[in-house]
Design a protein around this motif. Structure first.
Motif, PDB file in Angstrom:
ATOM      1  N   SER A  39       0.834  -1.209   0.000  1.00 43.00           N
ATOM      2  CA  SER A  39       0.000   0.000   0.000  1.00 43.00           C
ATOM      3  C   SER A  39       0.861   1.248   0.000  1.00 43.00           C
ATOM      4  CB  SER A  39      -0.927  -0.001   1.219  1.00 43.00           C
ATOM      5  OG  SER A  39      -1.899  -1.018   1.118  1.00 43.00           O
ATOM      6  N   VAL A  98      -3.097   0.092   7.405  1.00 44.85           N
ATOM      7  CA  VAL A  98      -3.567  -0.807   6.348  1.00 44.85           C
ATOM      8  C   VAL A  98      -4.239  -2.013   6.978  1.00 44.85           C
ATOM      9  CG1 VAL A  98      -2.876  -2.229   4.379  1.00 44.85           C
ATOM     10  CG2 VAL A  98      -1.746  -0.026   4.806  1.00 44.85           C
ATOM     11  N   ARG A  99      -5.482  -2.229   6.621  1.00 48.46           N
ATOM     12  CA  ARG A  99      -6.236  -3.357   7.150  1.00 48.46           C
ATOM     13  C   ARG A  99      -7.362  -3.704   6.184  1.00 48.46           C
ATOM     14  NH1 ARG A  99      -8.251  -3.025  12.357  1.00 48.46           N
ATOM     15  NH2 ARG A  99      -9.863  -4.450  11.681  1.00 48.46           N
ATOM     16  N   SER A 122      -8.802   0.216   5.108  1.00 51.17           N
ATOM     17  CA  SER A 122      -7.721   1.005   5.693  1.00 51.17           C
ATOM     18  C   SER A 122      -8.256   2.285   6.311  1.00 51.17           C
ATOM     19  CB  SER A 122      -6.692   1.332   4.608  1.00 51.17           C
ATOM     20  OG  SER A 122      -6.066   0.162   4.144  1.00 51.17           O
ATOM     21  N   GLN A 135      -8.418  -4.457   0.163  1.00 53.70           N
ATOM     22  CA  GLN A 135      -8.101  -3.206  -0.511  1.00 53.70           C
ATOM     23  C   GLN A 135      -9.085  -2.992  -1.659  1.00 53.70           C
ATOM     24  OE1 GLN A 135      -5.635  -1.308   1.016  1.00 53.70           O
ATOM     25  NE2 GLN A 135      -5.949  -3.014   2.425  1.00 53.70           N
TER      26      GLN A 135
END
Length: 264
Positions: free
Chosen positions: A21, A140-141, A255, A144
């Motif tokens: 990312s 970032v989680r 995210s 995406q």
């Protein structure tokens, strides 16, 4: 700010997702990418003549080089022409990353927790960066999603920095901006009027929040990014400007960007 995008590298799956990312963000911003790996001091005794941050000697150096090489390979798969630098920093991860991010345009981390930061949002490196850093932090989680909207939490009361970041991200990504606001507050048109004029191509949709905790926890459903303001009270404390903002950081399906305001 034209500084690099700084991403923490720890070799974990969440860390590698953060690297990918970060590479996309650096390419989109036209800046370099810095891969930062933190080496903690040994908590136990080490033999005479051995550096306390390198008790395993060559074994430690091999693991660090492997982690950085893997991270760079992941980044170049995403952005082959990106200028990438490596930094090995000595100290506790959250502190050294916060220091390194002071000259950055964006700091990127995964969701791996760090102990000893209970007073900060989500007890994480991200919380510490929000308190001490001077740039937005991308956590970032989740999946995406490249087509969903950008969501601004509590836009009618959010710091102007968070609102401006959300508008800029929506414009750059070519998607709508969804503004979540308290149901008992007036329309957000006044507070966002200037940004609407600066970003005329961004379609803004306002969504009143009634069941606040549930709505915030589900804020990222279908979105590609949730933006939350971080109000820094002093050099050691940061709070999310949304009353239940911790639920966003803990449960968001995508995210989350923490955008600081106030004194660092």
């Amino acid at each position: 700010m034209n500084g690099p995008v700084v991403v923490g590298v720890d070799g974990s799956p969440s860390g590698l997702a953060a690297v990918e990312s970060a590479a996309r963000e650096a390419e989109r911003r036209g800046v370099g990418l810095e891969l930062a790996h933190a080496l903690a001091w040994s908590s136990g005794p080490v033999p005479p003549g051995v550096a306390p941050w390198d008790p395993d000697g060559a074994g430690q150096r091999s693991r660090v080089n492997e982690a950085l090489t893997d991270a760079e390979w992941r980044a170049r798969k995403v952005a082959p022409e990106l200028v990438i630098t490596r930094e090995v920093l000595v100290g506790e991860a959250a502190s050294v990353l916060a220091s390194e991010a002071r000259a950055a345009s964006l700091a990127v981390v995964g969701t791996r927790r760090v102990r000893g930061l209970r007073r900060l949002p989500h007890a994480s490196v991200a919380g510490h960066l929000g308190a001490h850093g001077s740039c937005p932090v991308l956590v970032v989680r989740g999946r995406q999603n490249r087509t969903g909207p950008v969501v601004l939490v509590d836009g009618s009361a959010a710091a102007s920095e968070a609102a401006e970041f959300a508008f800029a991200e929506a414009a750059e990504r070519g998607v709508d901006l969804v503004v979540l606001r308290h149901h008992d507050r007036g329309p957000d048109a006044g507070s966002l009027a200037g940004l609407r004029a600066r970003y005329p191509d961004v379609t803004v949709r306002s969504r009143p929040v009634r069941r606040r905790r549930r709505a915030l926890a589900e804020a990222g459903a279908g979105a590609q990014l949730v933006v939350v303001g971080v109000r820094r009270r002093n050099a050691t404390t940061a709070v999310l400007s949304a009353r239940d903002g911790r639920a966003v950081l803990r449960h968001a399906h995508c995210s989350v960007a923490l955008v600081p305001s106030g004194r660092a």
